[in-house]
Design an enzyme around this catalytic site. Sequence first.
Site, short mmCIF file in Angstrom:
data_model
loop_
_atom_site.label_atom_id
_atom_site.label_comp_id
_atom_site.label_asym_id
_atom_site.label_seq_id
_atom_site.Cartn_x
_atom_site.Cartn_y
_atom_site.Cartn_z
N THR A 144 0.83 -1.20 0.00
CA THR A 144 0.00 0.00 0.00
C THR A 144 0.86 1.26 0.00
O THR A 144 1.92 1.30 0.63
CB THR A 144 -0.95 0.01 1.22
N SER A 179 -1.53 3.98 10.58
CA SER A 179 -2.50 3.05 11.20
C SER A 179 -1.77 1.74 11.42
O SER A 179 -0.72 1.49 10.81
CB SER A 179 -3.71 2.82 10.29
N TYR A 181 -2.89 -1.11 10.50
CA TYR A 181 -3.00 -1.86 9.24
C TYR A 181 -1.81 -1.52 8.32
O TYR A 181 -1.12 -2.41 7.83
CB TYR A 181 -4.33 -1.53 8.52
N HIS A 182 -1.59 -0.21 8.12
CA HIS A 182 -0.50 0.18 7.22
C HIS A 182 0.86 -0.26 7.78
O HIS A 182 1.77 -0.60 7.04
CB HIS A 182 -0.53 1.69 6.96
N LYS A 185 1.60 -3.73 6.86
CA LYS A 185 2.07 -3.85 5.48
C LYS A 185 3.56 -3.51 5.38
O LYS A 185 4.29 -4.06 4.55
CB LYS A 185 1.26 -2.95 4.54
N1 USQ Z 1 -11.63 9.83 4.01
C1 USQ Z 1 -12.57 10.85 4.11
N2 USQ Z 1 -13.88 10.49 4.23
C2 USQ Z 1 -14.30 9.19 4.27
C3 USQ Z 1 -13.34 8.16 4.17
C4 USQ Z 1 -12.01 8.52 4.05
O1 USQ Z 1 -12.24 12.03 4.07
O2 USQ Z 1 -15.51 8.97 4.39
C5 USQ Z 1 -10.20 10.17 3.82
C6 USQ Z 1 -9.25 9.54 4.84
O3 USQ Z 1 -9.16 10.32 6.01
C7 USQ Z 1 -7.96 9.44 4.04
C8 USQ Z 1 -8.42 9.24 2.60
O4 USQ Z 1 -9.79 9.63 2.57
O5 USQ Z 1 -7.25 10.65 4.12
C9 USQ Z 1 -8.30 7.80 2.11
O6 USQ Z 1 -9.02 6.97 3.01
P1 USQ Z 1 -9.55 5.51 2.61
O7 USQ Z 1 -10.42 5.04 3.73
O8 USQ Z 1 -10.12 5.51 1.25
O9 USQ Z 1 -8.19 4.70 2.49
P2 USQ Z 1 -7.20 4.13 3.60
O10 USQ Z 1 -7.81 3.99 4.93
O11 USQ Z 1 -5.97 4.96 3.54
O12 USQ Z 1 -6.92 2.67 3.09
C10 USQ Z 1 -7.32 2.25 1.79
C11 USQ Z 1 -7.50 0.74 1.78
C12 USQ Z 1 -6.19 0.07 2.02
C13 USQ Z 1 -5.14 0.59 1.04
C14 USQ Z 1 -5.06 2.11 1.14
C15 USQ Z 1 -4.12 2.77 0.21
O13 USQ Z 1 -8.46 0.34 2.74
O14 USQ Z 1 -6.34 -1.32 1.89
O15 USQ Z 1 -3.96 0.03 1.41
O16 USQ Z 1 -6.36 2.60 0.86
S1 USQ Z 1 -3.44 4.28 0.89
O17 USQ Z 1 -4.54 5.14 1.33
O18 USQ Z 1 -2.66 4.90 -0.14
O19 USQ Z 1 -2.67 3.88 2.03
#
Ligand code: USQ
Length: 381
Positions: A144, A179, A181-182, A185
């Site tokens: 990720t 997090s 989770y991250h 990874k």
């Molecule tokens: N966010 C909002 N509103 C929401 C949901 C999320 O503003 O309702 C924001 C979060 O705070 C964050 C961003 O959107 O800043 C991305 O959040 P996300 O929930 O889409 O993604 P994340 O929790 O970071 O994790 C997801 C996947 C994970 C993958 C990762 C890639 O669940 O498996 O590894 O995306 S990354 O985000 O680049 O780490």
Amino acid sequence: MKRILILGADGYLGWASTVALHQDGHKLTIVDNYSKRKYMKELNRDPLVTLPKLKTRLTSINKTRHKINIYDKDCTNYVELKAIIKKHKPEVIIHFAELPSAPFSMLNNIYGWKTLQNNIQSTFNVAHIIKEINPDCHIIKLGTMGEYGTPNIDIEEGWLKVNHNGRNDKFLYPRQASSLYHTSKIMDTDLLWFYTRMNNLRVTDLMQGPVYGLCVNSANEKPMESTFTYDDIFGTVLNRFIVQAVAGIPLTVYGSGNQIRGYINIADTIDCIRLTLANTPHSGKLNIYNQFTQQFSVNELAKLVKVSLNEIGINTKITKISNPRIEKEKHYYNAKHTNINKIGLKPTLLDSEVIIDIAKYVLKHKSKINKKIINPKVKWK
Ligand code: USQ
């Protein structure tokens, strides 16, 4: 055509990959123990559509071409996983068998440890078994972009060249997750790099950004349909926003909404898997790809959803709510992502058409949307 073992085949990406690689003619063995379904039930979360388990979903597929072997097994069980690998002798293992949610991992000590334990143990098992049985097997692991965090310098693809006191070397790019989770990874990456350099494995690590979109074949929806989550714990931001818009709920922008990430359409995720299958690393080499196609801030995504869905008569409101996570809201973000393009990815760019397509699928299932599982309940603090 290759013998491929897919671990975690019931998930959003695992199932989409299973269908696509079967259609490409590969000989597949798939494994899943349905643990994500179990935890979703425990937490009263459901996907938009509850799909049948793998055996049922494979009924029509298994009448054609190669039959797919299915195992309801836990990849953290070393002995059972080893028996499957010994029996089917995969040339490639694609490892999706991980708990994929940052909020889940931050809910409490139990789910935090479950995430660490499941993800590290399954990755350890894959690497150690391959070292014992067949170091030539290509391991493809979903990583990720969140491993890198949001450093105040450009994010390179996996590695950083360092000049220190006049001498040069190359290291894994610094990782600092926000997090558990991250963090799990990051530990996966470290384990795989350890086995690659110590035992000459061949590994590809796909550093993926948040995925969006559908894996639905419009001609014949049933066998293609992948699980689509939109709740506060398991849904990713763009899919969530589209469901919120369809349900008439204001879009939940966390904090200032200036958080930037690199996003990718699920169709491109599958193409990236296909491309990495065709580009086996040399023995002892860890290939790292930053797997996303476009960078957006959360505000940009929310605005794009609002404007796009306005075209089909959906009037969307955007709200800023207190950020439940600890993450930088204003930060530099410039992540390189050229390696995957170099081996042939033709990106599917996010536009109104893509958003409307996803919304049409959601509209079909509008009556199933549970409005109680949208607002974030898990707080990092
Ligand atoms: N966010 C909002 N509103 C929401 C949901 C999320 O503003 O309702 C924001 C979060 O705070 C964050 C961003 O959107 O800043 C991305 O959040 P996300 O929930 O889409 O993604 P994340 O929790 O970071 O994790 C997801 C996947 C994970 C993958 C990762 C890639 O669940 O498996 O590894 O995306 S990354 O985000 O680049 O780490």
